[in-house]
Design a protein around this motif. Structure first.
Motif, PDB file in Angstrom:
ATOM      1  N   ILE A   6     -64.020  -0.380 104.973  1.00 46.80           N
ATOM      2  CA  ILE A   6     -63.325  -1.532 104.410  1.00 46.80           C
ATOM      3  C   ILE A   6     -64.358  -2.493 103.845  1.00 46.80           C
ATOM      4  O   ILE A   6     -65.263  -2.935 104.567  1.00 46.80           O
ATOM      5  N   ARG A  45     -61.271   1.609 101.471  1.00 46.46           N
ATOM      6  CA  ARG A  45     -60.291   0.569 101.203  1.00 46.46           C
ATOM      7  C   ARG A  45     -61.055  -0.698 100.815  1.00 46.46           C
ATOM      8  O   ARG A  45     -61.713  -1.321 101.628  1.00 46.46           O
ATOM      9  N   ASP A  46     -60.961  -1.059  99.545  1.00 43.64           N
ATOM     10  CA  ASP A  46     -61.702  -2.211  99.027  1.00 43.64           C
ATOM     11  C   ASP A  46     -60.751  -3.389  98.886  1.00 43.64           C
ATOM     12  O   ASP A  46     -60.114  -3.581  97.851  1.00 43.64           O
ATOM     13  N   LEU A  84     -51.733   1.180 104.871  1.00 41.38           N
ATOM     14  CA  LEU A  84     -52.943   0.675 105.515  1.00 41.38           C
ATOM     15  C   LEU A  84     -53.014   1.101 106.976  1.00 41.38           C
ATOM     16  O   LEU A  84     -54.094   1.448 107.484  1.00 41.38           O
ATOM     17  N   LEU A  96     -66.622  -1.936 108.730  1.00 33.15           N
ATOM     18  CA  LEU A  96     -66.045  -3.130 108.121  1.00 33.15           C
ATOM     19  C   LEU A  96     -67.175  -3.979 107.549  1.00 33.15           C
ATOM     20  O   LEU A  96     -67.986  -4.545 108.286  1.00 33.15           O
ATOM     21  N   LEU A 109     -59.531 -10.159 103.617  1.00 37.21           N
ATOM     22  CA  LEU A 109     -59.651  -9.433 104.883  1.00 37.21           C
ATOM     23  C   LEU A 109     -58.582  -9.899 105.866  1.00 37.21           C
ATOM     24  O   LEU A 109     -57.999  -9.087 106.592  1.00 37.21           O
ATOM     25  N   TRP A 112     -55.466  -8.146 105.105  1.00 37.65           N
ATOM     26  CA  TRP A 112     -55.476  -6.768 105.634  1.00 37.65           C
ATOM     27  C   TRP A 112     -55.142  -6.778 107.120  1.00 37.65           C
ATOM     28  O   TRP A 112     -54.323  -5.983 107.591  1.00 37.65           O
TER      29      TRP A 112
END
Length: 218
Positions: A6, A45-46, A84, A96, A109, A112
């Motif tokens: 991530i 996952r950007d 996700l 991360l 973030l 997310w």
């Protein structure tokens, strides 16, 4: 090994101006480069470039409706969250990579985190447990936090550690991601770009290399 990477930085790692390059992305790049590529399946996952949507009242409503009773609109509201969470559930290791923004996590973030920490998906709730009613439904994961900041003194035990709201927050929510081993590696002083910053970089990259070797040996 399945690894979820991530990235939360708003900056890229390949900016023409070196001082603008994302250090957290460079850290994650370095760590992953030390792993045997044939033995690792990486999910990327950007969130820095593609932030998840902020949760809404309708999203919360959809979460608390039984799956078989959700309308089409409820199902659509949870599609991103479902994706996700599936990425998280499939991974044993989470890398991360994030900068510290305003002494905490970037908003992308946090979005997310809010999308994946979801009742009956990553945790359940039972009032009979008293004052600790939440229990994680995932387990056994390792999280390697690669973080960077512009100042100094924000690591545990240092003079501005109380201002660090990034690492404590992530440690708390990591419990509900199924994380049982939490490791943080930081690079400080990006805005100074001095000898201390360079030393911090060297120490962090060395530590990430060691962690990659340890992970591979398991």
């Amino acid at each position: 090994m399945k690894l979820l990477r991530i990235d939360a930085s708003a900056r890229a790692a390949d900016q023409k101006n070196p001082s603008y390059r994302s250090i957290s992305r460079q850290m994650a790049d370095h760590f992953i480069s030390q792993l045997p590529q044939q033995a690792v399946h990486i999910i990327r996952r950007d969130v820095g470039k593609h932030p998840p949507r902020a949760i809404s009242e309708f999203w919360i409503e959809a979460c608390f409706i039984a799956a078989e009773q959700r309308s089409y609109s409820h199902q659509q509201a949870l599609l991103e969250s479902d994706t996700l969470i599936a990425e998280l559930a499939a991974s044993s290791v989470i890398v991360l990579a994030t900068p510290m923004y305003n002494y905490g996590m970037p908003s992308a973030l946090k979005a997310w985190v809010d999308q994946v920490i979801r009742i009956n998906k990553t945790f359940d709730f039972d009032a009979t447990r008293g004052d600790s009613p939440l229990r994680p439904l995932l387990q056994g994961k390792t999280l390697i936090l690669c973080w960077s900041c512009g100042e100094y003194g924000l690591a545990p035990g240092e003079h501005k550690a109380a201002m660090n709201h990034l690492v404590p927050h992530l440690k708390t929510v990591a419990h509900y991601l199924g994380v049982e081993r939490f490791i943080d590696v930081q690079i400080q002083g990006q805005e100074f770009a001095d000898e201390r910053h360079q030393q911090s970089r060297e120490q962090a990259f060395s530590r990430l290399s060691e962690l990659a070797q340890q992970l591979t040996a398991q």
